[in-house]
Write a protein that holds these residues in place. Sequence first.
Motif, PDB file in Angstrom:
ATOM      1  N   MET A   4       2.957  12.191  -2.983  1.00 25.54           N
ATOM      2  CA  MET A   4       2.130  13.395  -2.923  1.00 25.54           C
ATOM      3  C   MET A   4       0.805  13.113  -3.627  1.00 25.54           C
ATOM      4  N   ARG A   5      -0.278  13.430  -2.948  1.00 26.59           N
ATOM      5  CA  ARG A   5      -1.613  13.272  -3.545  1.00 26.59           C
ATOM      6  C   ARG A   5      -1.986  14.573  -4.244  1.00 26.59           C
ATOM      7  N   THR A   6      -2.223  14.476  -5.557  1.00 28.42           N
ATOM      8  CA  THR A   6      -2.538  15.636  -6.374  1.00 28.42           C
ATOM      9  C   THR A   6      -3.894  15.417  -7.045  1.00 28.42           C
ATOM     10  N   PRO A   7      -4.448  16.438  -7.699  1.00 26.25           N
ATOM     11  CA  PRO A   7      -5.709  16.232  -8.435  1.00 26.25           C
ATOM     12  C   PRO A   7      -5.590  15.230  -9.571  1.00 26.25           C
ATOM     13  N   PHE A   8      -4.355  14.908 -10.017  1.00 27.53           N
ATOM     14  CA  PHE A   8      -4.163  13.959 -11.115  1.00 27.53           C
ATOM     15  C   PHE A   8      -3.716  12.593 -10.612  1.00 27.53           C
ATOM     16  N   GLY A   9      -3.708  12.369  -9.316  1.00 27.59           N
ATOM     17  CA  GLY A   9      -3.322  11.082  -8.765  1.00 27.59           C
ATOM     18  C   GLY A   9      -2.219  11.235  -7.738  1.00 27.59           C
ATOM     19  N   VAL A  10      -1.703  10.095  -7.304  1.00 33.81           N
ATOM     20  CA  VAL A  10      -0.625  10.056  -6.311  1.00 33.81           C
ATOM     21  C   VAL A  10       0.687   9.862  -7.058  1.00 33.81           C
ATOM     22  N   PHE A  11       1.657  10.754  -6.801  1.00 35.87           N
ATOM     23  CA  PHE A  11       2.946  10.713  -7.466  1.00 35.87           C
ATOM     24  C   PHE A  11       4.052  10.748  -6.416  1.00 35.87           C
ATOM     25  N   GLU A  12       5.146  10.092  -6.766  1.00 40.58           N
ATOM     26  CA  GLU A  12       6.320  10.163  -5.909  1.00 40.58           C
ATOM     27  C   GLU A  12       7.011  11.505  -6.089  1.00 40.58           C
ATOM     28  N   PHE A  13       7.710  11.960  -5.042  1.00 40.48           N
ATOM     29  CA  PHE A  13       8.392  13.244  -5.127  1.00 40.48           C
ATOM     30  C   PHE A  13       9.387  13.274  -6.282  1.00 40.48           C
ATOM     31  N   GLY A  14      10.076  12.151  -6.501  1.00 36.56           N
ATOM     32  CA  GLY A  14      11.055  12.121  -7.583  1.00 36.56           C
ATOM     33  C   GLY A  14      10.445  12.270  -8.965  1.00 36.56           C
ATOM     34  N   ALA A  36       0.832  -1.196   0.000  1.00 40.10           N
ATOM     35  CA  ALA A  36       0.000   0.000   0.000  1.00 40.10           C
ATOM     36  C   ALA A  36       0.869   1.248   0.000  1.00 40.10           C
ATOM     37  N   ILE A  37       0.422   2.261  -0.726  1.00 39.81           N
ATOM     38  CA  ILE A  37       1.110   3.548  -0.788  1.00 39.81           C
ATOM     39  C   ILE A  37       0.310   4.545   0.023  1.00 39.81           C
ATOM     40  N   VAL A  38       0.938   5.126   1.008  1.00 42.10           N
ATOM     41  CA  VAL A  38       0.303   6.129   1.857  1.00 42.10           C
ATOM     42  C   VAL A  38       0.913   7.480   1.493  1.00 42.10           C
ATOM     43  N   PRO A  39       0.130   8.423   0.958  1.00 43.82           N
ATOM     44  CA  PRO A  39       0.708   9.726   0.609  1.00 43.82           C
ATOM     45  C   PRO A  39       1.132  10.488   1.854  1.00 43.82           C
ATOM     46  N   ASP A  40       2.284  11.107   1.788  1.00 39.86           N
ATOM     47  CA  ASP A  40       2.791  11.900   2.909  1.00 39.86           C
ATOM     48  C   ASP A  40       2.255  13.326   2.893  1.00 39.86           C
ATOM     49  N   VAL A  41       1.909  13.819   1.692  1.00 39.51           N
ATOM     50  CA  VAL A  41       1.497  15.216   1.531  1.00 39.51           C
ATOM     51  C   VAL A  41       0.263  15.239   0.650  1.00 39.51           C
ATOM     52  N   GLU A  42      -0.642  16.157   0.940  1.00 39.49           N
ATOM     53  CA  GLU A  42      -1.837  16.369   0.127  1.00 39.49           C
ATOM     54  C   GLU A  42      -1.830  17.789  -0.415  1.00 39.49           C
ATOM     55  N   VAL A  43      -2.139  17.913  -1.707  1.00 37.77           N
ATOM     56  CA  VAL A  43      -2.183  19.216  -2.376  1.00 37.77           C
ATOM     57  C   VAL A  43      -3.614  19.448  -2.833  1.00 37.77           C
ATOM     58  N   ARG A  44      -4.198  20.519  -2.366  1.00 33.22           N
ATOM     59  CA  ARG A  44      -5.576  20.861  -2.703  1.00 33.22           C
ATOM     60  C   ARG A  44      -5.643  22.325  -3.122  1.00 33.22           C
ATOM     61  N   ARG A  45      -6.628  22.604  -3.974  1.00 32.05           N
ATOM     62  CA  ARG A  45      -6.818  23.984  -4.408  1.00 32.05           C
ATOM     63  C   ARG A  45      -7.541  24.769  -3.326  1.00 32.05           C
ATOM     64  N   SER A  46      -6.993  25.919  -2.991  1.00 37.08           N
ATOM     65  CA  SER A  46      -7.590  26.821  -2.011  1.00 37.08           C
ATOM     66  C   SER A  46      -7.774  28.176  -2.683  1.00 37.08           C
TER      67      SER A  46
END
Length: 533
Positions: free
Chosen positions: A441-451, A326-336
């Motif tokens: 990182m969880r983004t609006p386009f999915g979960v991506f690794e920092f690299g 399982a991949i647990v995102p460390d950071v979440e990015v949301r539009r504010s």
Amino acid sequence: MPQNGLPGAPGTVNLAAPGCRRHAVCPGFAAIPTEKQKKPVPAPRPARGPPCGTRLAQPLQREGSPDLPHAMPSLALTARPETRALLSPRMQQAVRLLQMSALDFARALRDTAEGNPLLEVDETLPEESPPPAASQAAAPVDEPRPGWLDGLPGRRPGGEDDADRLAGLAWEPGLQEHLHAQLRLLALPVRGQLLAHALVESLDDDGYLRIPADEAAGGLGLTPAPRADEVAAALQRVQSLEPAGVGARSLAECLALQLGAIACPHARALAARIVERYLPVLAAHDLPRLARQLKATPEAVRAACDAIRHLAARPGWAVGGGGARAIVPDVEVRRSGTAWAVALNEAAMPRVRLNDHYAGLVEHDRAGPLGTCLQDARWTVRNVALRCDTILGVARSIVARQPGFFAHGPLALKPLCLNEVAADVGTHASTVSRANSNKFMRTPFGVFEFGYFFARPVVSHGGQTCAPRAVRALVEDMIAAEPARAPLTDTQIARELVRQGLPVARRTVTKYRQSLRIEPAERRRMLHQSRSA
């Protein structure tokens, strides 16, 4: 007259006269003063030796031996200043915690808290989440009724908490456990059962037997050694278990073990011939050639190929599901509003704190073992806070430097290097590299690794730069929009990219296409023809 009867200076003995045997000796022998002209010879200057306290190893020489032509080198102790980068135990712990994934980090904190009585780890839900009681009240349908497990065998009615009830829930066994349970139901002799269990233990996660069967059976140490027919019979029993295809030693054998699932006898016979001899032709999607070699109609060959494609190439995947992590995102990015807000995933960041009551009792006795626990607990709390700050700082820098990605997707990725983010965070590039490891990182386009957001630039003809991942996404879009009957080759895609100003070679396009797991143009065309026919 000179005393020796030779011409020379009065009162001197000339040893350097012509014809003398000592002619051409060193100038020190040219004139030896007499006693009247002797001058006081100054004392020789002492040779400069090593500093005080240093003993020289004198060369050893045997008594009566001739003088050595060259003096042996002497051994001496010298002091040389040297600078080394040494990490303290606290910094070593900080580096180790920083490069851990979210799951490993939570597990490491639990292990540390178990060995340190002054440290407490709180893994409760975030404050903004509703309490468990409120969640259950909002969804009464999902709430278990009292005694819902009382009717199961071996259960005592009533008086059990939730932990006891969860202990009785069914668990999904792995592949080996699933096969062992089937073998126990068979009436096999002792040697046959032991050999079958040994073969099951030698299967990989795909369900294949990658090692020789006699080698897997030889590890049991049976006396007498198992014969070849015994090993073959045990392997046949394993291959008869469910799911069909386990115990195979090749892809052709795995598919052949599953041919019994094909209902049509004619299609099953054609599929058996294809699996036995024509798997490479099937992989190339060349149905006309396959029909000519099998001497069958294209419709019958197509039906047999469709039946083969419905078989499992990895039968071990049908049992259990513990292979994926399982991949647990460390950071979440949301539009504010008009900006992007970056926040840590509190569910993946356990809260660690120091027990103030016990810390106050140990404060006056730091020399004992509890004093060491107090110091380690304080280091852990600070290093956890440092890890969170570093990850959050790197994530904010990535979001600030990749605004196009969060607005338009991977096509808008820009080149980014570690030094740029390190300058924003105020740390070294190696620290940023450790922060990128196993961080998501969880983004609006999915979960991506920092690299994923770091890449070297690709310079266009106009001097502009773009990221290689953006070029790969562009290649994927071009293949998705190609005509089905005339798919684009790698050379045509490379020419189109050059026309758009991106100097990408054909081999680079091939590498991007293979990383996207897209077939070549010829195979894509054959696959389209087989589907449309």
